[in-house]
Motif scaffolding. Structure first.
Motif, PDB file in Angstrom:
ATOM      1  N   VAL A 137      -0.949   5.746  -3.734  1.00 32.53           N
ATOM      2  CA  VAL A 137       0.039   6.737  -3.545  1.00 32.53           C
ATOM      3  C   VAL A 137       0.377   6.893  -2.042  1.00 32.53           C
ATOM      4  O   VAL A 137      -0.666   7.792  -1.666  1.00 32.53           O
ATOM      5  CB  VAL A 137       0.233   7.939  -4.604  1.00 32.53           C
ATOM      6  N   PRO A 138       1.382   6.773  -1.295  1.00 33.24           N
ATOM      7  CA  PRO A 138       1.425   7.241  -0.015  1.00 33.24           C
ATOM      8  C   PRO A 138       2.018   8.779  -0.153  1.00 33.24           C
ATOM      9  O   PRO A 138       2.431   9.231  -1.147  1.00 33.24           O
ATOM     10  CB  PRO A 138       2.589   6.180   0.543  1.00 33.24           C
ATOM     11  N   VAL A 139       1.565   9.325   0.863  1.00 25.47           N
ATOM     12  CA  VAL A 139       1.897  10.934   0.950  1.00 25.47           C
ATOM     13  C   VAL A 139       2.552  11.270   2.339  1.00 25.47           C
ATOM     14  O   VAL A 139       1.917  10.574   3.402  1.00 25.47           O
ATOM     15  CB  VAL A 139       0.747  11.836   0.888  1.00 25.47           C
ATOM     16  N   VAL A 140       3.837  11.638   2.480  1.00 25.76           N
ATOM     17  CA  VAL A 140       4.422  11.908   3.861  1.00 25.76           C
ATOM     18  C   VAL A 140       4.183  13.539   3.727  1.00 25.76           C
ATOM     19  O   VAL A 140       4.932  14.400   2.923  1.00 25.76           O
ATOM     20  CB  VAL A 140       5.889  11.293   3.772  1.00 25.76           C
ATOM     21  N   ASP A 141       3.789  14.135   4.952  1.00 23.46           N
ATOM     22  CA  ASP A 141       3.723  15.697   5.033  1.00 23.46           C
ATOM     23  C   ASP A 141       4.465  15.980   6.118  1.00 23.46           C
ATOM     24  O   ASP A 141       4.241  15.709   7.350  1.00 23.46           O
ATOM     25  CB  ASP A 141       2.168  16.024   5.246  1.00 23.46           C
ATOM     26  N   PRO A 142       5.726  16.232   6.021  1.00 27.51           N
ATOM     27  CA  PRO A 142       6.703  16.885   7.332  1.00 27.51           C
ATOM     28  C   PRO A 142       6.194  18.059   7.922  1.00 27.51           C
ATOM     29  O   PRO A 142       6.799  18.254   9.234  1.00 27.51           O
ATOM     30  CB  PRO A 142       7.869  17.215   6.762  1.00 27.51           C
ATOM     31  N   ASP A 143       5.102  18.620   7.585  1.00 32.72           N
ATOM     32  CA  ASP A 143       4.578  19.876   8.230  1.00 32.72           C
ATOM     33  C   ASP A 143       3.427  19.262   9.503  1.00 32.72           C
ATOM     34  O   ASP A 143       3.148  19.990  10.314  1.00 32.72           O
ATOM     35  CB  ASP A 143       3.951  20.612   7.504  1.00 32.72           C
ATOM     36  N   LYS A 144       3.057  17.949   9.419  1.00 33.89           N
ATOM     37  CA  LYS A 144       2.007  17.535  10.381  1.00 33.89           C
ATOM     38  C   LYS A 144       2.943  16.930  11.474  1.00 33.89           C
ATOM     39  O   LYS A 144       3.920  16.385  11.212  1.00 33.89           O
ATOM     40  CB  LYS A 144       1.337  16.621   9.841  1.00 33.89           C
ATOM     41  N   THR A 202      -0.408  -1.979  -2.846  1.00 35.01           N
ATOM     42  CA  THR A 202      -0.955  -1.196  -3.876  1.00 35.01           C
ATOM     43  C   THR A 202      -0.015  -0.524  -4.875  1.00 35.01           C
ATOM     44  O   THR A 202       0.098  -0.358  -6.139  1.00 35.01           O
ATOM     45  CB  THR A 202      -1.999  -0.390  -3.595  1.00 35.01           C
ATOM     46  N   ALA A 203       1.044   0.110  -3.977  1.00 30.34           N
ATOM     47  CA  ALA A 203       2.067   0.957  -4.766  1.00 30.34           C
ATOM     48  C   ALA A 203       2.695   0.411  -5.790  1.00 30.34           C
ATOM     49  O   ALA A 203       3.211   0.735  -6.792  1.00 30.34           O
ATOM     50  CB  ALA A 203       2.898   1.770  -3.959  1.00 30.34           C
ATOM     51  N   PRO A 204       3.373  -1.004  -5.369  1.00 28.51           N
ATOM     52  CA  PRO A 204       4.353  -1.711  -6.456  1.00 28.51           C
ATOM     53  C   PRO A 204       3.334  -2.068  -7.522  1.00 28.51           C
ATOM     54  O   PRO A 204       3.901  -2.074  -8.733  1.00 28.51           O
ATOM     55  CB  PRO A 204       4.823  -2.885  -5.543  1.00 28.51           C
ATOM     56  N   LEU A 211      -3.950   2.757   6.225  1.00 27.43           N
ATOM     57  CA  LEU A 211      -3.702   2.700   4.536  1.00 27.43           C
ATOM     58  C   LEU A 211      -2.248   2.822   4.137  1.00 27.43           C
ATOM     59  O   LEU A 211      -1.921   2.180   3.244  1.00 27.43           O
ATOM     60  CB  LEU A 211      -4.009   4.249   4.540  1.00 27.43           C
ATOM     61  N   ASN A 212      -1.107   3.237   5.030  1.00 25.24           N
ATOM     62  CA  ASN A 212       0.071   3.040   4.664  1.00 25.24           C
ATOM     63  C   ASN A 212       0.636   1.655   4.526  1.00 25.24           C
ATOM     64  O   ASN A 212       1.443   1.324   3.576  1.00 25.24           O
ATOM     65  CB  ASN A 212       1.183   3.735   5.624  1.00 25.24           C
ATOM     66  N   CYS A 213       0.115   0.721   5.420  1.00 22.60           N
ATOM     67  CA  CYS A 213       0.523  -0.696   5.399  1.00 22.60           C
ATOM     68  C   CYS A 213      -0.266  -1.166   3.891  1.00 22.60           C
ATOM     69  O   CYS A 213       0.477  -1.983   3.151  1.00 22.60           O
ATOM     70  CB  CYS A 213      -0.059  -1.435   6.323  1.00 22.60           C
ATOM     71  N   SER A 270       7.771   8.299   1.338  1.00 24.49           N
ATOM     72  CA  SER A 270       7.975   9.379   0.567  1.00 24.49           C
ATOM     73  C   SER A 270       8.521   9.022  -0.877  1.00 24.49           C
ATOM     74  O   SER A 270       8.175   9.601  -1.980  1.00 24.49           O
ATOM     75  CB  SER A 270       8.654  10.712   1.097  1.00 24.49           C
ATOM     76  N   LEU A 271       9.578   8.372  -0.533  1.00 25.03           N
ATOM     77  CA  LEU A 271      10.292   7.778  -1.884  1.00 25.03           C
ATOM     78  C   LEU A 271       9.294   7.081  -2.876  1.00 25.03           C
ATOM     79  O   LEU A 271       9.400   7.168  -3.912  1.00 25.03           O
ATOM     80  CB  LEU A 271      11.444   7.097  -1.708  1.00 25.03           C
ATOM     81  N   LEU A 272       8.433   6.159  -2.219  1.00 19.86           N
ATOM     82  CA  LEU A 272       7.757   5.071  -2.691  1.00 19.86           C
ATOM     83  C   LEU A 272       6.486   6.156  -3.442  1.00 19.86           C
ATOM     84  O   LEU A 272       5.878   5.817  -4.542  1.00 19.86           O
ATOM     85  CB  LEU A 272       7.036   4.248  -1.774  1.00 19.86           C
ATOM     86  N   GLY A 273       6.080   7.074  -2.649  1.00 18.94           N
ATOM     87  CA  GLY A 273       5.081   7.990  -3.088  1.00 18.94           C
ATOM     88  C   GLY A 273       5.611   8.715  -4.361  1.00 18.94           C
ATOM     89  O   GLY A 273       4.722   8.899  -5.462  1.00 18.94           O
ATOM     90  N   PHE A 274       6.786   9.315  -4.293  1.00 20.85           N
ATOM     91  CA  PHE A 274       7.411  10.079  -5.370  1.00 20.85           C
ATOM     92  C   PHE A 274       7.508   9.218  -6.648  1.00 20.85           C
ATOM     93  O   PHE A 274       7.240   9.637  -7.654  1.00 20.85           O
ATOM     94  CB  PHE A 274       8.800  10.428  -5.009  1.00 20.85           C
ATOM     95  N   LEU A 275       7.981   8.060  -6.556  1.00 25.31           N
ATOM     96  CA  LEU A 275       8.077   7.161  -7.510  1.00 25.31           C
ATOM     97  C   LEU A 275       6.708   6.685  -8.265  1.00 25.31           C
ATOM     98  O   LEU A 275       6.716   6.927  -9.476  1.00 25.31           O
ATOM     99  CB  LEU A 275       8.740   5.766  -7.096  1.00 25.31           C
TER     100      LEU A 275
END
Length: 502
Positions: free
Chosen positions: A263-270, A286-288, A279-281, A343-348
């Motif tokens: 699960v990818p996580v996007v943190d707009p505060d960083k 892994t996410a699909p 990891l994101n690549c 973030s959309l991918l991680g949300f899904l």
């Protein structure tokens, strides 16, 4: 003696299921707090959504997917259509009393007045419409399409009202001096917590991280970034925590590592928005696969394209291809322009994981009811109703704890409006397409208890909350929990024949 042996054997056979149930609750809490909610916040920031709009769209979608799918499945058989509506009523009572009451207990706050009244009124209209449908015992195509249209109207009103509010606030800000303040009554009438959501502790977190930032420039290698991003244990936090926290963290670490891989996580505060290139690549592969394996319990994973090529292998090859492209066209230091799409991918993925875990909880609770010799009706009133709302409960309470109680309350009402209107609308529409007949409903005394209790709870909230100047405090939370307990007692007495409805 034989009954005592049977009782003890049933409890001994139920103990592994109880342990597995506790593990599922850990999965739900961890996925909601560490992955689902941060990605939801990132989506709101990217789309400039207010908390109310986010609550009735993205969060309602994430919370309501399992309930809608369950209702659609129940509508596939005419004799269970009434049970689907009853289950939606039961889940609605639980969410509007127990979950909303828990949010008020965890984070007392002043609710936005107009959004709250709007949501309650729309839900009362939906409940009354469903009550009339149950009273007649049938529904036609036009009424089913009206259900779907009502939710579209509801979402449009939420979006338009948020746009009007933001426009008015912008005009006021531009017309006053920089030292002037916005009138308090304007801000409290229809506002969200913030126009663009951001974590309340964002500034503190940035100061905390800057304190430990190295004085000299230092760049990690790709392998070091991969290993550090897969480590869920913060050494500084580890030293400050108690032994009980550390023991629980050790138990949760393997699960967190698996979730971090999927699960990818996007943190707009960083500053780097939590961009971890290796990891994101890897997430693009892994996410699909995680989505494929969790959607409908992996029913489509073994599907063969033209009887020869498995879907999971096609998804794996496409993931490798996308991962290679992303890895070759990005750098470790700065996130790409399309990073917000993660973030959309991680949300899904997190929403599907919550849905799968909640479905497993429902199945496990049903099995425990069989082992413990509980009737289906009692199960539906208690264990199954609670199980169906487990995902909503964890998501909303976690969001309230993180400082977004208004988004959580919007999700409480927006989610059940979503569940009822789309569950009944899509379920009835699918049955009509298959059978070419109107949907028929079978009702009993318990159905009327559910409908009356849900309607009464909404009317009381519609009266009590404005009288308390729209402040949802602990007294209101306790009132909702007591109301649910009284409803449960009346429903059980009705089921056991102590109370009769003609």
């Amino acid at each position: 003696i034989s009954s005592g042996i049977a009782f003890s054997s049933s409890h001994s056979s139920a103990s592994p299921q109880i342990i597995w149930l506790l593990f599922l609750f850990v999965i739900l809490g961890l996925t909601a707090s560490k992955f689902f909610c941060p990605n939801l916040s990132a989506i709101c920031t990217s789309l400039h959504l207010t908390h109310n709009v986010a609550g009735v769209t993205f969060l309602a979608l994430g919370n309501g997917a399992p309930d809608v799918f369950s209702a659609m499945a129940a509508f596939s058989h005419p004799h269970t259509a009434g049970l689907a509506v009853g289950a939606l009523f039961g889940a609605g009572i639980f969410v509007t009393t127990v979950v909303a009451g828990s949010v008020a207990l965890v984070k007392p706050f002043t609710v936005a007045s107009r959004p709250f009244l709007r949501d309650v009124i729309f839900y009362m209209v939906a409940v009354f419409w469903t009550f009339l449908m149950l009273y007649r015992g049938t529904t036609a195509l036009g009424e089913t399409l009206g259900y779907l249209g009502l939710y579209v109207v509801y979402v449009l009103i939420v979006i338009i009202s948020a746009y009007i509010y933001n426009r008015q606030k912008h005009l006021i800000n531009s017309s006053v001096q920089s030292t002037a303040q916005i009138p308090a009554e304007f801000h409290s009438s229809d506002s969200s917590d913030d126009d663009v959501p951001c974590l309340n502790g964002g500034t503190v977190q940035q100061e905390y991280e800057s304190e430990y930032r190295p004085l000299l420039p230092y760049s990690e290698s790709t392998s070091q970034i991969l290993l550090s991003s897969m480590n869920p244990v913060d050494s500084r936090k580890w030293r400050r925590k108690t032994w009980s926290w550390r023991a629980l963290k050790i138990l949760k670490t393997p699960l967190e590592v698996v979730l971090l891989l999927c699960v990818p996580v996007v943190d707009p505060d960083k500053e780097d928005r939590n961009w971890r290139r290796p990891l994101n690549c890897l997430h693009l592969t892994t996410a699909p696969l995680a989505c494929l394996l969790t959607f409908q319990s992996g029913a489509y994973a073994d599907y063969m394209i033209q009887g020869q090529f498995p879907v999971w292998l096609l998804m794996l090859l496409l993931g490798f291809f996308l991962s290679a492209i992303a890895f070759c066209t990005t750098t470790n230091d700065s996130p790409p322009k399309y990073h917000s799409l993660f973030s959309l991918l991680g949300f899904l993925v997190s929403a599907l994981l919550i849905s799968a875990a909640a479905s497993e909880v429902v199945s496990l609770l049903h099995m425990l009811g069989v082992v413990l010799s509980l009737s289906n009706t009692v199960l539906g009133l208690t264990l199954l109703a609670w199980g169906n709302s487990v995902g909503d409960c964890f998501s909303d309470i976690t969001i309230a704890r993180q400082g977004y109680p208004r988004m959580a309350i919007s999700a409480c009402f927006g989610g059940i409006i979503f569940n009822m209107l789309l569950g009944v609308g899509l379920g009835g529409l699918m049955q009509m397409v298959e059978t070419h007949n109107d949907v028929q409903f079978e009702t009993d005394g318990l159905t009327w208890v559910l409908a009356a209790s849900l309607g009464l709870s909404l009317v009381l909230s519609f009266v009590i909350v404005p009288m308390s100047r729209f402040h949802l405090g602990r007294n209101y939370g306790i009132f909702l929990l007591v109301f649910y307990a009284i409803f449960l007692i009346i429903a059980l007495l009705t089921e056991f024949g102590k109370i009769h409805f003609v």
